[in-house]
Scaffold this active site. Structure first.
Site, PDB file in Angstrom:
ATOM      1  N   ASP A 105       0.803  -1.223   0.000  1.00 41.83           N
ATOM      2  CA  ASP A 105       0.000   0.000   0.000  1.00 41.83           C
ATOM      3  C   ASP A 105       0.834   1.269   0.000  1.00 41.83           C
ATOM      4  O   ASP A 105       0.405   2.313   0.478  1.00 41.83           O
ATOM      5  CB  ASP A 105      -0.901  -0.017   1.248  1.00 41.83           C
ATOM      6  CG  ASP A 105      -0.095  -0.313   2.501  1.00 41.83           C
ATOM      7  OD1 ASP A 105       1.114  -0.070   2.495  1.00 41.83           O
ATOM      8  OD2 ASP A 105      -0.697  -0.788   3.498  1.00 41.83           O
ATOM      9  N   GLU A 127      -0.648  -8.900  -1.379  1.00 42.74           N
ATOM     10  CA  GLU A 127      -1.115  -8.380  -0.072  1.00 42.74           C
ATOM     11  C   GLU A 127      -2.371  -7.517  -0.271  1.00 42.74           C
ATOM     12  O   GLU A 127      -2.452  -6.370   0.175  1.00 42.74           O
ATOM     13  CB  GLU A 127      -0.019  -7.587   0.645  1.00 42.74           C
ATOM     14  CG  GLU A 127      -0.241  -7.420   2.135  1.00 42.74           C
ATOM     15  CD  GLU A 127       0.859  -6.591   2.803  1.00 42.74           C
ATOM     16  OE1 GLU A 127       0.813  -5.362   2.724  1.00 42.74           O
ATOM     17  OE2 GLU A 127       1.766  -7.185   3.413  1.00 42.74           O
ATOM     18  N   GLU A 141      -1.889   5.061   3.297  1.00 43.13           N
ATOM     19  CA  GLU A 141      -1.908   3.668   2.834  1.00 43.13           C
ATOM     20  C   GLU A 141      -3.308   3.101   2.620  1.00 43.13           C
ATOM     21  O   GLU A 141      -3.531   2.289   1.726  1.00 43.13           O
ATOM     22  CB  GLU A 141      -1.138   2.773   3.818  1.00 43.13           C
ATOM     23  CG  GLU A 141       0.369   3.003   3.834  1.00 43.13           C
ATOM     24  CD  GLU A 141       0.801   4.166   4.720  1.00 43.13           C
ATOM     25  OE1 GLU A 141      -0.068   4.827   5.330  1.00 43.13           O
ATOM     26  OE2 GLU A 141       2.017   4.419   4.798  1.00 43.13           O
ATOM     27  N   HIS A 218       7.270   4.672  12.741  1.00 48.17           N
ATOM     28  CA  HIS A 218       7.545   5.526  11.576  1.00 48.17           C
ATOM     29  C   HIS A 218       6.307   6.091  10.881  1.00 48.17           C
ATOM     30  O   HIS A 218       6.411   6.794   9.885  1.00 48.17           O
ATOM     31  CB  HIS A 218       8.357   4.745  10.533  1.00 48.17           C
ATOM     32  CG  HIS A 218       7.557   3.680   9.823  1.00 48.17           C
ATOM     33  ND1 HIS A 218       6.702   3.966   8.782  1.00 48.17           N
ATOM     34  CD2 HIS A 218       7.467   2.352  10.005  1.00 48.17           C
ATOM     35  CE1 HIS A 218       6.142   2.846   8.355  1.00 48.17           C
ATOM     36  NE2 HIS A 218       6.575   1.847   9.088  1.00 48.17           N
ATOM     37  N   ARG A 220       3.256   7.952   9.167  1.00 49.33           N
ATOM     38  CA  ARG A 220       2.949   9.354   8.858  1.00 49.33           C
ATOM     39  C   ARG A 220       1.822   9.911   9.728  1.00 49.33           C
ATOM     40  O   ARG A 220       1.869  11.062  10.140  1.00 49.33           O
ATOM     41  CB  ARG A 220       2.533   9.487   7.384  1.00 49.33           C
ATOM     42  CG  ARG A 220       3.661   9.916   6.471  1.00 49.33           C
ATOM     43  CD  ARG A 220       3.138  10.150   5.050  1.00 49.33           C
ATOM     44  NE  ARG A 220       4.127  10.857   4.256  1.00 49.33           N
ATOM     45  CZ  ARG A 220       5.211  10.324   3.733  1.00 49.33           C
ATOM     46  NH1 ARG A 220       5.491   9.053   3.932  1.00 49.33           N
ATOM     47  NH2 ARG A 220       6.040  11.055   3.011  1.00 49.33           N
ATOM     48  N   HIS A 252      13.974   5.158  12.084  1.00 46.58           N
ATOM     49  CA  HIS A 252      13.630   5.308  10.662  1.00 46.58           C
ATOM     50  C   HIS A 252      14.253   6.612  10.145  1.00 46.58           C
ATOM     51  O   HIS A 252      14.224   7.622  10.854  1.00 46.58           O
ATOM     52  CB  HIS A 252      12.095   5.344  10.541  1.00 46.58           C
ATOM     53  CG  HIS A 252      11.605   5.164   9.138  1.00 46.58           C
ATOM     54  ND1 HIS A 252      11.684   6.166   8.204  1.00 46.58           N
ATOM     55  CD2 HIS A 252      11.033   4.107   8.512  1.00 46.58           C
ATOM     56  CE1 HIS A 252      11.175   5.721   7.055  1.00 46.58           C
ATOM     57  NE2 HIS A 252      10.772   4.471   7.220  1.00 46.58           N
TER      58      HIS A 252
HETATM   59  C1  UD1 Z   1       7.122   4.664   3.364  1.00 50.82           C
HETATM   60  C2  UD1 Z   1       5.690   4.271   3.004  1.00 50.82           C
HETATM   61  C3  UD1 Z   1       5.016   3.523   4.143  1.00 50.82           C
HETATM   62  C4  UD1 Z   1       5.867   2.353   4.593  1.00 50.82           C
HETATM   63  C5  UD1 Z   1       7.266   2.843   4.916  1.00 50.82           C
HETATM   64  C6  UD1 Z   1       8.162   1.682   5.243  1.00 50.82           C
HETATM   65  C7  UD1 Z   1       4.358   5.748   1.568  1.00 50.82           C
HETATM   66  C8  UD1 Z   1       3.497   6.941   1.538  1.00 50.82           C
HETATM   67  N1  UD1 Z   1       4.896   5.471   2.751  1.00 50.82           N
HETATM   68  O1  UD1 Z   1       7.056   5.616   4.431  1.00 50.82           O
HETATM   69  O2  UD1 Z   1       3.755   3.039   3.718  1.00 50.82           O
HETATM   70  O3  UD1 Z   1       5.280   1.788   5.740  1.00 50.82           O
HETATM   71  O4  UD1 Z   1       7.821   3.512   3.770  1.00 50.82           O
HETATM   72  O5  UD1 Z   1       9.328   2.114   5.865  1.00 50.82           O
HETATM   73  O6  UD1 Z   1       4.555   5.106   0.578  1.00 50.82           O
HETATM   74  N2  UD1 Z   1      14.683   8.141   3.796  1.00 50.82           N
HETATM   75  C9  UD1 Z   1      16.041   8.051   3.645  1.00 50.82           C
HETATM   76  N3  UD1 Z   1      16.560   6.869   3.196  1.00 50.82           N
HETATM   77  C10 UD1 Z   1      15.807   5.784   2.915  1.00 50.82           C
HETATM   78  C11 UD1 Z   1      14.424   5.873   3.102  1.00 50.82           C
HETATM   79  C12 UD1 Z   1      13.870   7.059   3.526  1.00 50.82           C
HETATM   80  O7  UD1 Z   1      16.751   9.013   3.885  1.00 50.82           O
HETATM   81  O8  UD1 Z   1      16.340   4.748   2.520  1.00 50.82           O
HETATM   82  C13 UD1 Z   1      14.092   9.421   4.256  1.00 50.82           C
HETATM   83  C14 UD1 Z   1      14.060  10.464   3.109  1.00 50.82           C
HETATM   84  O9  UD1 Z   1      14.266  11.741   3.659  1.00 50.82           O
HETATM   85  C15 UD1 Z   1      12.623  10.322   2.600  1.00 50.82           C
HETATM   86  C16 UD1 Z   1      11.905  10.110   3.906  1.00 50.82           C
HETATM   87  O10 UD1 Z   1      12.751   9.230   4.657  1.00 50.82           O
HETATM   88  O11 UD1 Z   1      12.195  11.475   1.896  1.00 50.82           O
HETATM   89  C17 UD1 Z   1      10.511   9.546   3.804  1.00 50.82           C
HETATM   90  O12 UD1 Z   1      10.451   8.407   2.969  1.00 50.82           O
HETATM   91  P1  UD1 Z   1       9.012   7.976   2.369  1.00 50.82           P
HETATM   92  O13 UD1 Z   1       9.188   6.725   1.581  1.00 50.82           O
HETATM   93  O14 UD1 Z   1       8.364   9.116   1.709  1.00 50.82           O
HETATM   94  O15 UD1 Z   1       8.138   7.696   3.663  1.00 50.82           O
HETATM   95  P2  UD1 Z   1       8.259   6.581   4.771  1.00 50.82           P
HETATM   96  O16 UD1 Z   1       7.882   7.238   6.052  1.00 50.82           O
HETATM   97  O17 UD1 Z   1       9.555   5.897   4.670  1.00 50.82           O
HETATM   98  N1  UDP Z   2      13.113  -3.989   9.326  1.00 49.37           N
HETATM   99  C1  UDP Z   2      14.487  -4.078   9.178  1.00 49.37           C
HETATM  100  N2  UDP Z   2      15.281  -3.265   9.949  1.00 49.37           N
HETATM  101  C2  UDP Z   2      14.769  -2.386  10.829  1.00 49.37           C
HETATM  102  C3  UDP Z   2      13.369  -2.283  10.976  1.00 49.37           C
HETATM  103  C4  UDP Z   2      12.559  -3.105  10.198  1.00 49.37           C
HETATM  104  O1  UDP Z   2      14.983  -4.868   8.382  1.00 49.37           O
HETATM  105  O2  UDP Z   2      15.553  -1.673  11.479  1.00 49.37           O
HETATM  106  C5  UDP Z   2      12.259  -4.819   8.464  1.00 49.37           C
HETATM  107  C6  UDP Z   2      11.290  -5.710   9.195  1.00 49.37           C
HETATM  108  O3  UDP Z   2      11.862  -6.977   9.460  1.00 49.37           O
HETATM  109  C7  UDP Z   2      10.094  -5.785   8.244  1.00 49.37           C
HETATM  110  C8  UDP Z   2      10.167  -4.502   7.452  1.00 49.37           C
HETATM  111  O4  UDP Z   2      11.457  -3.949   7.699  1.00 49.37           O
HETATM  112  O5  UDP Z   2      10.236  -6.852   7.316  1.00 49.37           O
HETATM  113  C9  UDP Z   2       9.094  -3.551   7.875  1.00 49.37           C
HETATM  114  O6  UDP Z   2       9.302  -2.331   7.269  1.00 49.37           O
HETATM  115  P1  UDP Z   2       8.731  -0.971   7.810  1.00 49.37           P
HETATM  116  O7  UDP Z   2       8.489  -1.068   9.268  1.00 49.37           O
HETATM  117  O8  UDP Z   2       9.653   0.075   7.318  1.00 49.37           O
HETATM  118  O9  UDP Z   2       7.388  -0.827   6.983  1.00 49.37           O
HETATM  119  P2  UDP Z   2       5.885  -1.330   7.165  1.00 49.37           P
HETATM  120  O10 UDP Z   2       5.894  -2.804   7.324  1.00 49.37           O
HETATM  121  O11 UDP Z   2       5.300  -0.610   8.330  1.00 49.37           O
HETATM  122  O12 UDP Z   2       5.247  -0.879   5.906  1.00 49.37           O
END
Ligand code: UD1
Ligand code: UDP
Length: 379
Positions: A105, A127, A141, A218, A220, A252
């Site tokens: 999602d 999923e 999501e 983490h 939003r 995160h």
């Molecule tokens: C995203 C997904 C969320 C998912 C989560 C898993 C959307 C809207 N959100 O949220 O559904 O649960 O990922 O973790 O699709 N960033 C880094 N390095 C990375 C990743 C992220 O620096 O490898 C930072 C960047 O500043 C980026 C910010 O995190 O702009 C937010 O990333 P984003 O994918 O927009 O949102 P998440 O909160 O990670």
């Molecule tokens: N995970 C990881 N390292 C971490 C935290 C989570 O490898 O420090 C893995 C975890 O095992 C799971 C996935 O990341 O498989 C979950 O991702 P996240 O919590 O970012 O997203 P969500 O599941 O909420 O979309």
């Protein structure tokens, strides 16, 4: 991935962008790459997450055929939509897939699905059927997953509960298949890989006899106060129990999370704030943990395998299976409730069900096999 295309061979494009999508697509990727695979396939990475997917791709041996390289610091949802729509359209024009498989999602999954719909490729939703009653929660999501299901030709429901949700909404049962969640397939792959903790602090905590709490947060919808309340709860518990307890909190990289967590918990001696932990050490921490506090969907699913009590720090969850099975409790982001429920678990001491005692309610490790069998046999 393999290049065995003939005029009859169906073409499948896997799409992933964030950490959980890469984990949950890994088994599909590996099976599509097997020499006897019946499908031609490609992998497109949007890189909505850049840093967090790198170690995962390498762990699972995944190599992208297309990389949209979209991530920017503190990106907005609409910037993700815009970049994915534009850049993924070029991938569709180049590869012309019969099927596009999106997972979950995220904004990557939703944008790639809409682009595929517009180009006439069939969408398979891995999923599918997860729901809360509130379109705004989780945000965004809940909207993403409903949109994806609406335009999918195949919906791979992880559980009978998600299947029932889709049927209740009126989707044709021929398009819905219960497969289990591919997150359990990934756990099975990972359990075959030898592992030791490289990080000395994690090794120390893991080897100690002390009560260990693993935390992730983490979402939003928690940026407006929820993350603060979660941090307040951790601070209260950490101070109340002192040195007999260790918290591990991989932070995160989203700046909205990182800044709050470091400023509120950075100087607590028994709270270890780390950068995101690689998947293998992370699942070994879940095995070791005596209590897990999380707002993550994936962690909630995986932790159900490992026997520690799970407190889900969200107001609603679409993953009710572990709650109904008594493996997890929904506590929201209410500081007092998180403190009370955590303290009950800590008072109970270090006893948890042994590994293998618990059947994970989200899957049996064979989801990818079922999904690919369906795709191979459906035009
Ligand atoms: C995203 C997904 C969320 C998912 C989560 C898993 C959307 C809207 N959100 O949220 O559904 O649960 O990922 O973790 O699709 N960033 C880094 N390095 C990375 C990743 C992220 O620096 O490898 C930072 C960047 O500043 C980026 C910010 O995190 O702009 C937010 O990333 P984003 O994918 O927009 O949102 P998440 O909160 O990670
Ligand atoms: N995970 C990881 N390292 C971490 C935290 C989570 O490898 O420090 C893995 C975890 O095992 C799971 C996935 O990341 O498989 C979950 O991702 P996240 O919590 O970012 O997203 P969500 O599941 O909420 O979309």
């Amino acid at each position: 991935m393999q290049a065995m295309n003939s005029s009859q061979t169906r073409k499948v494009l896997l799409v992933a962008g964030t950490r959980p999508e890469v984990i949950k697509m890994a088994a599909l990727y590996q099976q599509l790459g097997e020499p006897d695979a019946k499908l031609d396939s490609r992998l497109c990475i949007t890189a909505q997450h850049r840093d967090m997917i790198r170690p995962l791709m390498s762990l699972f041996g995944m190599v992208s055929d297309y990389d949209l390289d979209i991530m920017s610091p503190n990106q907005t949802l609409n910037s993700i939509v815009a970049k994915v729509s534009q850049r993924f359209d070029e991938v569709l024009a180049d590869y012309k897939p019969d099927w596009v498989l999106v997972q979950g999602d995220t904004t990557t999954a939703m944008s790639a699905a809409i682009a595929s719909f517009n180009r006439g490729s069939k969408i398979g939703h891995v999923e599918a059927g997860l729901r809360t009653p509130d379109i705004f929660n989780p945000f965004p999501e809940e909207m993403n997953r409903r949109v994806i299901d609406t335009i999918s030709s195949a919906m791979f429901a992880p559980t009978t509960r998600s299947e029932a949700e889709l049927l209740r909404e009126g989707y044709d049962s021929d398009r819905v298949l219960v497969t289990g969640n591919t997150v359990v397939d990934a756990l099975h792959i990972a359990s075959e890989i030898p592992f030791t903790f490289d990080d000395p602090e994690l090794a120390r905590i893991s080897d100690s006899d002390e009560f260990m709490v693993l935390v992730t947060a983490h979402r939003r919808e928690s940026f407006d106060g929820g993350i603060n309340r979660i941090c307040e709860a951790i601070q209260t518990i950490a101070r109340r129990w002192g040195s007999g307890i260790n918290f591990v909190l991989p932070v995160h990289p989203n700046p909205n999370v990182k800044e709050t967590v470091h400023s509120m918990l950075g100087s607590e001696p028994n709270v270890y704030l780390s950068t995101p932990i690689d998947y293998l050490p992370f699942i070994n921490l879940m095995k070791r943990a005596d209590l897990i506090l999380t707002d993550s969907g994936g962690v909630q699913e995986e932790a159900s395998t490992f026997g520690a009590p799970i407190l889900v720090m969200r107001e609603v969850t679409e993953r009710m299976e572990s709650i109904d099975a008594g493996l997890a409790k929904l506590v929201g982001t209410d500081t007092e409730l998180i403190v009370d429920e955590s303290c009950k678990a800590i008072e109970g001491g270090r006893k948890k069900a042994g590994l293998g005692d618990i059947a994970n309610p989200y899957g049996d490790g064979k989801a990818a096999e079922r999904i690919l069998e369906f795709i191979s046999s459906h035009d």
